[in-house]
Design a protein around this motif. Structure first.
Motif, PDB file in Angstrom:
ATOM      1  N   TRP A 154       0.632  -1.157  -0.042  1.00 49.02           N
ATOM      2  CA  TRP A 154      -0.008   0.135  -0.050  1.00 49.02           C
ATOM      3  C   TRP A 154       0.962   1.328  -0.041  1.00 49.02           C
ATOM      4  CZ3 TRP A 154       0.367   3.621   3.826  1.00 49.02           C
ATOM      5  CH2 TRP A 154       1.498   3.249   5.042  1.00 49.02           C
ATOM      6  N   ILE A 155       1.941   1.047   0.150  1.00 48.58           N
ATOM      7  CA  ILE A 155       2.963   2.284   0.408  1.00 48.58           C
ATOM      8  C   ILE A 155       3.054   2.929  -0.831  1.00 48.58           C
ATOM      9  CG2 ILE A 155       5.231   3.008   0.717  1.00 48.58           C
ATOM     10  CD1 ILE A 155       5.427   0.775   3.098  1.00 48.58           C
ATOM     11  N   VAL A 156       3.061   2.089  -2.066  1.00 45.66           N
ATOM     12  CA  VAL A 156       3.109   2.614  -3.253  1.00 45.66           C
ATOM     13  C   VAL A 156       2.099   3.700  -3.748  1.00 45.66           C
ATOM     14  CG1 VAL A 156       3.045   2.203  -5.839  1.00 45.66           C
ATOM     15  CG2 VAL A 156       4.079   0.542  -4.000  1.00 45.66           C
ATOM     16  N   GLY A 157       1.004   3.626  -3.012  1.00 46.43           N
ATOM     17  CA  GLY A 157      -0.227   4.381  -3.063  1.00 46.43           C
ATOM     18  C   GLY A 157       0.136   5.846  -2.405  1.00 46.43           C
ATOM     19  N   LEU A 158       1.263   6.110  -1.713  1.00 44.19           N
ATOM     20  CA  LEU A 158       1.758   7.404  -1.248  1.00 44.19           C
ATOM     21  C   LEU A 158       2.062   8.447  -2.517  1.00 44.19           C
ATOM     22  CD1 LEU A 158       3.267   6.457   1.939  1.00 44.19           C
ATOM     23  CD2 LEU A 158       0.862   7.178   1.826  1.00 44.19           C
ATOM     24  N   GLY A 165     -10.002  11.831  -6.413  1.00 42.67           N
ATOM     25  CA  GLY A 165      -9.407  12.420  -7.687  1.00 42.67           C
ATOM     26  C   GLY A 165      -8.430  13.248  -7.426  1.00 42.67           C
ATOM     27  N   ILE A 166      -7.884  13.383  -6.159  1.00 51.41           N
ATOM     28  CA  ILE A 166      -6.622  14.311  -5.903  1.00 51.41           C
ATOM     29  C   ILE A 166      -5.508  13.491  -5.672  1.00 51.41           C
ATOM     30  CG2 ILE A 166      -5.570  16.135  -4.407  1.00 51.41           C
ATOM     31  CD1 ILE A 166      -8.485  16.904  -3.720  1.00 51.41           C
ATOM     32  N   PRO A 167      -4.447  13.727  -6.385  1.00 49.25           N
ATOM     33  CA  PRO A 167      -3.019  12.814  -6.153  1.00 49.25           C
ATOM     34  C   PRO A 167      -2.668  12.949  -4.767  1.00 49.25           C
ATOM     35  CG  PRO A 167      -3.044  14.222  -8.333  1.00 49.25           C
ATOM     36  CD  PRO A 167      -4.253  14.668  -7.488  1.00 49.25           C
ATOM     37  N   MET A 168      -2.364  11.600  -4.438  1.00 52.05           N
ATOM     38  CA  MET A 168      -2.022  11.502  -3.049  1.00 52.05           C
ATOM     39  C   MET A 168      -0.623  12.412  -2.437  1.00 52.05           C
ATOM     40  SD  MET A 168      -3.934   9.793  -1.158  1.00 52.05           S
ATOM     41  CE  MET A 168      -2.810   9.517   0.334  1.00 52.05           C
ATOM     42  N   PRO A 169       0.103  12.540  -3.318  1.00 50.29           N
ATOM     43  CA  PRO A 169       1.391  13.496  -2.899  1.00 50.29           C
ATOM     44  C   PRO A 169       0.944  14.843  -2.490  1.00 50.29           C
ATOM     45  CG  PRO A 169       2.111  12.498  -4.936  1.00 50.29           C
ATOM     46  CD  PRO A 169       0.658  11.936  -4.728  1.00 50.29           C
ATOM     47  N   ILE A 170      -0.173  15.253  -3.200  1.00 48.67           N
ATOM     48  CA  ILE A 170      -0.911  16.677  -2.966  1.00 48.67           C
ATOM     49  C   ILE A 170      -1.526  16.437  -1.410  1.00 48.67           C
ATOM     50  CG2 ILE A 170      -2.545  18.485  -3.346  1.00 48.67           C
ATOM     51  CD1 ILE A 170      -2.200  17.640  -6.299  1.00 48.67           C
TER      52      ILE A 170
END
Length: 328
Positions: A154-158, A165-170
């Protein structure tokens, strides 16, 4: 009279925000699809890691310091973690070791600054060189780039996931900004950071444990650097250690100072970092679309920084006491 009223209500943060709005209007008029939702999300995502690192730099600069080792800590700690996973170590154990490495380096840097009283500029520059050299020689050997293992879960999802709809880095950058805001605004330790940056001698006299607080600032910055590294690695599925030799650390300083955080310490907040990061994001996105050369982009960024500082100096002249506050 009207000019005096306007000048009284202007500061560097507001000036930079107005510059950002002006750039958005100009790019929207000149560049097709600049205001498309996809491009705007891409714009913010591209500077999310820079903003996270800016939060770490903010904590240090508020306490009248500076940390040139943030990018080195980010790159080497996360690259080592991923190499340990490739070698068979469980994911969480490898990440924990990487975090311990980042915190350990930051702790030692804080000791050098707080107890050995080495100027932060020189202490962190030396630590950056040491971390990069030690990491390449003893932790990460034979390669510049460590690719992300396939079993990260699941860490890849970070770095690659989305939330409504908002990218996780944001999302993570926004969450980090909110946490740092709460820390600085509503905790006793946060108020100590401002007090030390504003007047170190008075803080010591008032009973604040100045030296441990200085160490804590660097440790917090080290933790934030590790988080930024995880975001970077999971976003591009690799960590390129050569980023240490890039100008990224200067971009981190740029977004902090550009937003209005004073290098003399004790002046600034999370909002300043956000404003500075957005300006750089808009500027870089627009110049990239216009296919402006990288070296020219650096010149333009430098001129924007100089312009913002000059305007702030004109509309908000520093008195003699402010001008004599501390140094980096």
């Amino acid at each position: 009279m009207r000019l005096q009223v306007v000048a009284r209500h202007l500061n560097q943060e507001k000036i930079v925000f107005l510059l950002t709005v002006a750039l958005v209007i100009a790019f929207a008029a000149l560049l097709p699809n600049f205001l498309d939702r996809g491009n705007l999300l891409s714009l913010v995502r591209s500077v999310a890691v820079l903003g996270v690192l800016g939060l770490g730099m903010l904590i240090v600069v508020l306490g009248r310091g500076i940390d040139l080792s943030l990018v080195a800590i980010m790159a080497i700690s996360v690259a080592w973690s991923m190499q340990l996973i490739h070698q068979g170590l469980p994911v969480y154990a490898a990440l924990a070791l990487g975090l311990v490495f980042a915190v350990g380096i930051a702790f030692f840097t804080g000791i050098l600054v707080a107890y050995a009283e080495i100027p932060p500029l020189f202490a962190t520059l030396a630590m950056s060189t040491f971390v990069y050299g030690f990491g390449r020689a003893h932790l990460i050997t034979g390669t510049d780039v460590v690719y992300m293992p396939q079993n990260m879960g699941w860490i890849v999802g970070l770095g690659q996931g989305k939330l409504i709809g908002i990218p996780m880095p944001i999302v993570i950058a926004a969450l980090a900004a909110f946490v740092i805001f709460l820390f600085l605004r509503f905790t006793k330790l946060g108020s100590y950071v401002y007090a030390i940056g504003d007047n170190l001698a008075a803080s010591r006299i008032s009973g604040i444990s100045v030296r441990p607080m200085l160490v804590l600032q660097y440790v917090l910055a080290g933790v934030i650097a590790f988080v930024a590294g995880v975001l970077t690695a999971t976003s591009v599925e690799a960590m390129n250690t050569r980023i240490v030799n890039s100008n990224m650390i200067y971009d981190v300083i740029l977004v902090v100072v550009l937003g209005g955080v004073g290098l003399s310490g004790g002046r600034g907040n999370v909002r300043n970092v956000i404003v500075g990061t957005l300006l750089i994001g808009v500027l870089m996105n627009g110049m990239t679309i216009m296919d402006i050369q990288y070296t020219v982009q650096n010149v333009i960024k430098s001129l924007i920084l100089l312009l913002a500082i000059v305007i702030d100096s004109v509309v908000n002249p520093r008195d003699e006491q402010t001008g004599q506050q501390g140094d980096i």
